[in-house]
Each structure stands twice: as C-alpha cells, then as structure tokens.
Write an enzyme that holds these catalytic residues in place. Structure first.
Site, PDB file in Angstrom:
ATOM      1  N   LYS A  98       2.634-119.040  37.544  1.00  0.00           N
ATOM      2  CA  LYS A  98       2.973-117.856  36.849  1.00  0.00           C
ATOM      3  C   LYS A  98       4.578-117.471  37.288  1.00  0.00           C
ATOM      4  O   LYS A  98       4.721-117.627  38.543  1.00  0.00           O
ATOM      5  CB  LYS A  98       1.947-116.696  37.183  1.00  0.00           C
ATOM      6  N   SER A 178      -1.748-109.607  33.739  1.00  0.00           N
ATOM      7  CA  SER A 178      -0.569-109.925  33.666  1.00  0.00           C
ATOM      8  C   SER A 178      -0.304-111.443  33.609  1.00  0.00           C
ATOM      9  O   SER A 178       0.597-112.049  33.366  1.00  0.00           O
ATOM     10  CB  SER A 178       0.377-109.288  34.582  1.00  0.00           C
ATOM     11  N   SER A 202      -5.481-108.776  36.977  1.00  0.00           N
ATOM     12  CA  SER A 202      -4.548-109.872  36.154  1.00  0.00           C
ATOM     13  C   SER A 202      -4.857-111.351  36.235  1.00  0.00           C
ATOM     14  O   SER A 202      -4.107-112.003  35.553  1.00  0.00           O
ATOM     15  CB  SER A 202      -3.208-109.419  36.820  1.00  0.00           C
TER      16      SER A 202
END
Length: 508
Positions: A98, A178, A202
C-alpha cells in the site's frame, strides 16, 4: 519440466498439452514446493505477475508503480535457492505494498500529490522485514487518499495520484477502502499477497468487497514506523491474500518488535512466531463462536451469514447468537479522538519526509492550489483537524479512554458471557456503485469497529456472493488471539470454498 502460468483455471485442452499453474488458486506453500523441485523460479513467477499488472490492471487501476528492481530481486532469490540459502517461506514471493508504506527509492504518497516531491530514503520497518524474508517487492498500490481521512464525503479507492481503483468483480462497483488497491490487486492476481493498513475497516472491508482474505492484527504486533499515520492508537499494517495460509505466512514475517514503535514492546513473549503452523483443519470442532448477524440490513448478507452458521455447526462448532454492546458510545468517542491523534501523528511523519509540506495547514493549502486534489471531494477532515483539541487536552483524553475501554468491553464481555473462542459477523454488504460528491453511498454494513477501536485481531475471509459481488465474514476475538482467529478462518475457508476469480464485468 517447467510449468506454464495461468491466471485462472486452464482449459482441459491446455492441461493435456502441458502442466499449468493457476495463479488465482496457487498458495505460497505450493509455490515454494514447485520452486524447491526446480519446476518454477521466482523470476518466472515475478514475470507472470508483472505481465498481469501490465495487461489486467488497466481495467482496475490497483497498482500505482512497479519496482524496476523486481526481477533482480527475484533472480537473487533464485540464486539463494540454488545454493541452499533461502530465507524462509516468503523467499521469492511477489508482494505489493500500500502506498502509505515508505519504500526506499519508490514514491510513497499516501495517494496525495503533495508527497510526490521525493521518495523516502529508507524502508518502513515492515518493508525491511519483508526484504529480510526474501520477498520480492513488486510495487505500490493505490489507496483511498490519506487512508480515507481527508473528507467526510470521500469516495473509497480514489486518490489524486492514482485516480479510482475499481472492483475487479464488477468494475463500476467500489473496492472499499482505504487499502483498495491492495484488496483489488490481490483479487485480480496481480501479486501473491499485498500489505494493507487499517485504522478502522481499511483492511477487512476491501478484503470483503474484493473477495479475499484480510488480517487486521492485534495492535502492537506489527511496527508502524515509516507508515503515514492517522492514529498510533488504532493504526496497524497487515496482510491481504487469496488464501488464509498465505496471510498467516506473511503475518509471521511482518510481526516483530521495533524500538521506534513502543506499541510493539507490549506483546507477550509467548506470542506465536509461525502462524501457518498453527492452522488446524479441525479447528472448528469444539469451538464456541458467537454470531453477530446484523440481520435485516441486506437479504443477501442474511443468506450468506445463515449459510456460514450452518458451515460452522457442520464443522463441529457451537454457535450462539450475540449482539455487541456499547457500539454507539465508543463510535461517538472514536471520531473526535482520531482527529486529535491525526494532528499529533501526521506532522511527526511529515517531518521525516524531505520536500513535502510539514503541517496539516500546509497540506490544506497545497490541496487548494492543486488542480486535481479537490476535483472529486473536499478536505473537511483536514480543515477540522486545524481546530480540534490537542492530545494533551482533557477532552481528548476522555474521548480516547471511552473509545478504547468500551470497545474492549464490547468484545471481552460478550466473549466471557458466552465462553466464546471468537465472534463472527458479516464483513461487508454487496459493493456499491462508485460515485462522487456524496461519499460511499451504499456502504450500509460493516463489523470492523469493535476490533479496530479495541486493538484486537480481525480476519475477513470470503463467505459467498450477492450475484457477482463478494461478501465476507469476519472472525475477531481478544487481544493477541491472532492465531485463534486465523486458525478458525482457515478451517472455515476449507469447509466453505466459495471463492472464485473475478470476471471484470463492466456492470451488473
């Protein structure tokens, strides 16, 4: 004889012609066995994933950047294997990160164009641990900008750097956030595993929406050093994969103490170091599991939960109905606490990054001047963060004490009252259509709050579908019970092997 690599199950004709490896169903233990026997190399595996990023990701937009050294990393792994010096079960396995996780030499942006000035000089601690384990760093994944902490009307999966990540099952549906790119990228077989981060939902929500496994660890098992933060009281990194065993293997490499992150000093000395060895096919037998159904919100979710309860009982578990107390109370305290923690933690991170704004006020001004950043939604949370009490304020201390204590009581008291090993609940409802200006309309159901706010472990695993759209189920339990929830999730996955690869439908 080497094997050919496919992204989904090969046809009967192709299978007869030559052995093939289906990336979607491949597991890390299976890949390691093939590499040990000389039937597969890390270079071949990495090349296959890079090829998929070039071809498949144009529809998904999960990957922001590819590491140009990926093939040389893979070649180094192959040399280690030939000389008998492999570093463990992640050696040679391609991993995506990420893009709020610092990666030396690669842009790390948290999705914001304000952080494009210069790549970080050094790796985050989790990246160092992955490299030490021999993993091949493929590249960086898109995310909801600033880990979905910029606007009250944000659209999950959108960032100023990467645009919109799409759900690979139905492309006009949302991947949740996210860790959007990490979830969608793993679902689309763009890497064997990916690393996400979670403050509240997330990891597990993108896992549920994209039909993969996500493990939000106990707070303190994984270092946060070098990760763009929201809150040191709730943030953690964790693995996302297509199979529980791969998440367990990756978690074993990620976890570890770090002098720069005091939270990592707190986990017990007897915490497992190899979670994959603790996965038991018969883990459901004799287990006591509470089911928090959240019934009546969505009929497809109700159907999947009912089937999951039947699966758990068929596996030998005792399942009892539960509800989670104090949710409204700790939820009301969580939001203002996170804002105060954001004002403390983000500037400390920015101070370590050269050439970027050093304050939230500086980011607000950058966004106002940038032609892209405010084109889809605003920055209300950033603006609120300019006026909230600091973390030395008694109001903040009350918010955090209330949020953490009541979230922990919610789980602890429920488990004690029913003598439970874990609690299960639907991870998500069917993915909603991606729109802009009104936030994630259609996001109606989640179960991440109790484990996220308490700092307890949570594992999401595929459970079924609403038509083409995946629905997951989450296993959570008390602090440090990561091995328990992973083992229960793995046994459930074996008993309910419903996951299938995405078909990239434009709409339904």
């Amino acid at each position: 004889m080497a094997i050919a690599i496919a992204a989904a199950a090969p046809s009967a004709e192709a299978s007869a012609a030559r052995p093939q490896l289906d990336l979607d169903s491949a597991t890390i233990p299976g890949l390691q066995a093939l590499m040990d026997r000389g039937r597969l190399t890390s270079v071949e595996l990495t090349t296959a994933y890079l090829d998929r990023i070039r071809t498949v990701d144009r529809r998904i937009h999960a990957v922001l950047a590819v590491d140009r050294t990926a093939l040389s990393q893979a070649a180094a792994s192959d040399r280690r294997r030939r000389t008998g010096h492999t570093r463990g079960p992640l050696d040679g396995i391609p991993v995506l990160l990420k893009d709020n996780i610092d990666t030396g030499g690669l842009d790390t942006t948290a999705g914001s164009r304000a952080l494009l000035a210069a790549p970080p000089a050094v790796d985050a601690t989790v990246v160092r641990r992955l490299r030490a384990g021999g993993a091949v760093i493929l590249g960086k994944t898109n995310l909801s900008e600033w880990a979905n902490f910029r606007s009250t009307n944000a659209t999950s999966g959108w960032s100023g750097v990467g645009g919109q990540t799409n759900n690979p099952y139905v492309l006009d549906r949302n991947p949740c956030g996210s860790s959007s790119g990490s979830g969608a990228g793993v679902a689309a077989s763009l890497a064997q595993v990916a690393i996400g981060t979670e403050t509240d939902g997330s990891i597990v929500c993108p896992a549920g929406n994209n039909g993969v496994v996500g493990h939000k660890p106990s707070l303190g098992l994984v270092s946060r050093t070098g990760i763009a933060p929201i809150s040191a009281e709730q943030d953690t990194a964790g693995p996302m994969a297509r199979h529980v065993v791969d998440a367990a293997i990756t978690m074993s490499v990620l976890q570890g103490r770090d002098r720069e992150d005091p939270a990592t000093a707190n986990y017990p000395a007897n915490q497992p170091t190899d979670y994959a060895k603790l996965l038991r096919p018969g883990a459901l037998r004799g287990a006591r599991i509470g089911v928090w159904r959240q019934a009546g919100i969505d009929p497809d979710v109700d159907r999947v939960v009912a089937r999951s309860v039947a699966t758990l009982r068929a596996g030998g578990a005792t399942v009892v109905e539960v509800d989670m107390p104090y949710r409204a109370e700790f939820g009301a305290a969580e939001s203002p606490a996170l804002l105060s923690e954001f004002t403390r933690d983000l500037p400390a991170y920015l101070a370590r990054r050269p050439g970027v704004p050093k304050t939230i006020a500086g980011l607000v001004e950058f966004n106002r001047q940038d032609p892209v950043e405010l084109s889809r939604f605003g920055q209300e949370l950033f603006e609120q963060a300019l006026t909230v009490p600091g973390t030395d304020d008694p109001a903040y201390r009350q918010w955090r004490a209330t949020a953490t204590s009541l979230a922990r009581r919610s789980i602890d008291e429920t488990m004690a009252a029913h003598d439970l090993d874990a609690i299960v609940s639907p991870t998500n409802g069917p993915a909603w259509r991606t729109t802009y200006g009104l936030g994630d309309q259609g996001f109606l159901l989640e179960s991440s709050g109790p484990a996220a706010v308490s700092g307890y472990p949570n594992v999401a695993v595929p459970a079924g579908y609403a038509g083409e759209l995946p629905i997951g189920i989450s296993f959570f339990a008390g602090r440090w019970d990561d091995a328990t929830v992973l083992s229960l999730a793995a046994a459930y996955e074996t008993a309910n092997p419903v996951r299938h690869p995405p078909r990239y439908l434009p709409t339904v």
